[in-house]
Design a protein around this motif. Structure first.
Motif, PDB file in Angstrom:
ATOM      1  N   ASP A   9       0.828  -1.169   0.035  1.00 48.83           N
ATOM      2  CA  ASP A   9      -0.027  -0.053  -0.104  1.00 48.83           C
ATOM      3  C   ASP A   9       0.931   1.306   0.069  1.00 48.83           C
ATOM      4  O   ASP A   9       1.660   1.295   0.906  1.00 48.83           O
ATOM      5  CB  ASP A   9      -0.799  -0.089   1.175  1.00 48.83           C
ATOM      6  N   GLU A 130      -7.754   1.503  -4.087  1.00 46.92           N
ATOM      7  CA  GLU A 130      -7.811   1.617  -2.840  1.00 46.92           C
ATOM      8  C   GLU A 130      -8.949   1.043  -2.275  1.00 46.92           C
ATOM      9  O   GLU A 130      -8.883   0.249  -1.200  1.00 46.92           O
ATOM     10  CB  GLU A 130      -7.344   3.233  -2.117  1.00 46.92           C
ATOM     11  N   ASP A 152     -12.614   5.118   2.947  1.00 48.63           N
ATOM     12  CA  ASP A 152     -11.143   5.162   3.185  1.00 48.63           C
ATOM     13  C   ASP A 152     -10.874   6.674   3.488  1.00 48.63           C
ATOM     14  O   ASP A 152     -10.577   7.234   2.440  1.00 48.63           O
ATOM     15  CB  ASP A 152     -10.343   4.366   2.395  1.00 48.63           C
TER      16      ASP A 152
END
Ligand SMILES: Nc1ncnc2c1ncn2[C@@H]1O[C@H](COP(=O)(O)OP(=O)(O)OP(=O)(O)O)[C@@H](O)[C@H]1O
Ligand SMILES: [Mg+2]
Length: 338
Positions: A9, A130, A152
């Motif tokens: 990530d 994402e 998120d």
């Protein structure tokens, strides 16, 4: 040759790598320090984080993924290389790598990130969006025809998406996230108290006493900085109630974006979301009072995933199980080298 799968990530604040066990193996702040006299990278990650605001002026602290975009490509490559090296070490294994890049990454940038990972030793590279990674990492089953709303909230971007049947139905990505809350605090403390504070202090204030909900109990923290009038160090006490209005502004931008996505969601899926609730991931979702105002505004129940900062990273590694199934979530797949 044994195979190795790694998920990374590439977050604005933190880069997290996970391996096939789907546990976090390397975590570093997304910062690189460069000596501007020689253009050499001198430190990467956590050792740089401790330097922020404390370096001589020839040392530049660079955030390669600023505000949710890749703002410094060469340094992004340095970060990817650093993470892969930490995991593969001296082994000769060439891993498959899934990377989560900021949503606004262009095709050209995506290709460059893929090339960076390949040149850093990856055998094959996949990119994933994402919110899809976040949902998989949080343990949602996306294969059913059932709607889920994921929000998120990271440091640089807030990604909102409705997911169903292994794909994205509706989404929105905005640049209002954790770091803008910090900046709002810096401005407020400067305007009200004539006190200059750094970004790390602002983040601490946000985490310790910041709130967006009037019902949160009062709290106080001591804040040290430089008095703009005298130039001397000064400290003040800052109360939670003072942060409400300050933080409400970026919060309202996020709330409007969530409402916007809900409004664009087909009715059947909207009904699913009302019963499944909103799932929050990313460190920014921990902000005190955020759940309450989100529920009040949307009239939909909300919950924070377990380890919200890690969901995307865990999802990148888990995504190897879904490679054939996910479609919208993968923005780009590439690239063999032999
Ligand atoms: N308890 C907390 N209260 C409020 N904010 C928090 C808390 N803990 C962490 N944060 C914020 O979460 C943000 C980092 O979240 P995260 O690690 O998910 O971001 P990222 O993935 O690196 O960024 P992005 O997804 O935008 O690229 C920071 O802005 C940090 O200040
Ligand atoms: Mg993130």
């Amino acid at each position: 040759m044994a195979s190795l799968d790694i998920g990374i990530d590439l977050g604005t604040c933190t880069v997290i790598a996970t391996d096939s066990t789907q546990s976090v193996v390397v975590r570093e702040p997304s910062v690189v320090a460069v000596d501007s006299r020689t253009d050499k990278v001198i430190e990467i990650g956590s050792r740089v984080y401790d330097m922020i605001g404390r370096t001589p002026n020839y040392i530049h602290v660079i955030r390669p993924l600023n505000e949710g975009v890749i703002s410094n490509f060469a340094m992004t490559e340095v970060l990817i290389r650093h993470m892969l090296k930490k995991i593969t070490g001296a082994q000769m294994l060439k891993p498959r790598v899934t990377l989560c890049v900021p949503s606004d990454t262009t095709n050209v940038e995506s290709q460059s990130v893929i090339n960076a990972a390949v040149s850093a030793g990856a055998r094959k590279v996949y990119l994933i969006e994402e919110p899809v990674a976040a949902a998989i990492g949080a343990g949602l089953d996306l294969s059913k025809p059932e709607g889920h709303l994921i929000v998120d909230i990271g440091g640089g971007t807030c990604d909102i998406a409705v997911l169903s049947l292994n794909g994205i139905v509706t989404k929105s990505s905005i640049k209002t996230a954790g770091r803008l809350f910090d900046e709002a605090i810096i401005r407020f403390v400067r305007n009200k108290y004539n006190l200059l504070i750094g970004e790390r202090t602002a983040e601490r204030i946000k985490i310790e006493v910041g709130s967006v909900y009037e019902g949160s109990p009062e709290a106080v923290t001591e804040v040290k900085g430089r008095d703009l009038m005298t130039g001397l160090p000064k400290k003040i006490a800052l109360r939670r109630s003072e942060t409400l209005e300050v933080l409400r502004e970026p919060m309202d931008v996020i709330l409007r974006a969530v409402i916007g996505v809900l409004e664009r969601t087909p009715p059947e899926l909207a009904a699913d979301i009302r019963s499944n609730g909103i799932l929050l991931t990313g460190g920014g979702s921990r902000l005190t009072g955020l759940i309450q105002v989100l529920e009040q505004t949307t009239k939909v129940p909300a919950r924070i995933a377990e380890n919200p900062e890690e969901c995307v990273a865990v999802g990148t590694a888990k995504s190897f199980d879904y490679l054939d199934k996910l479609y919208d979530g993968f923005v780009h797949t590439s690239t063999h080298i032999h």
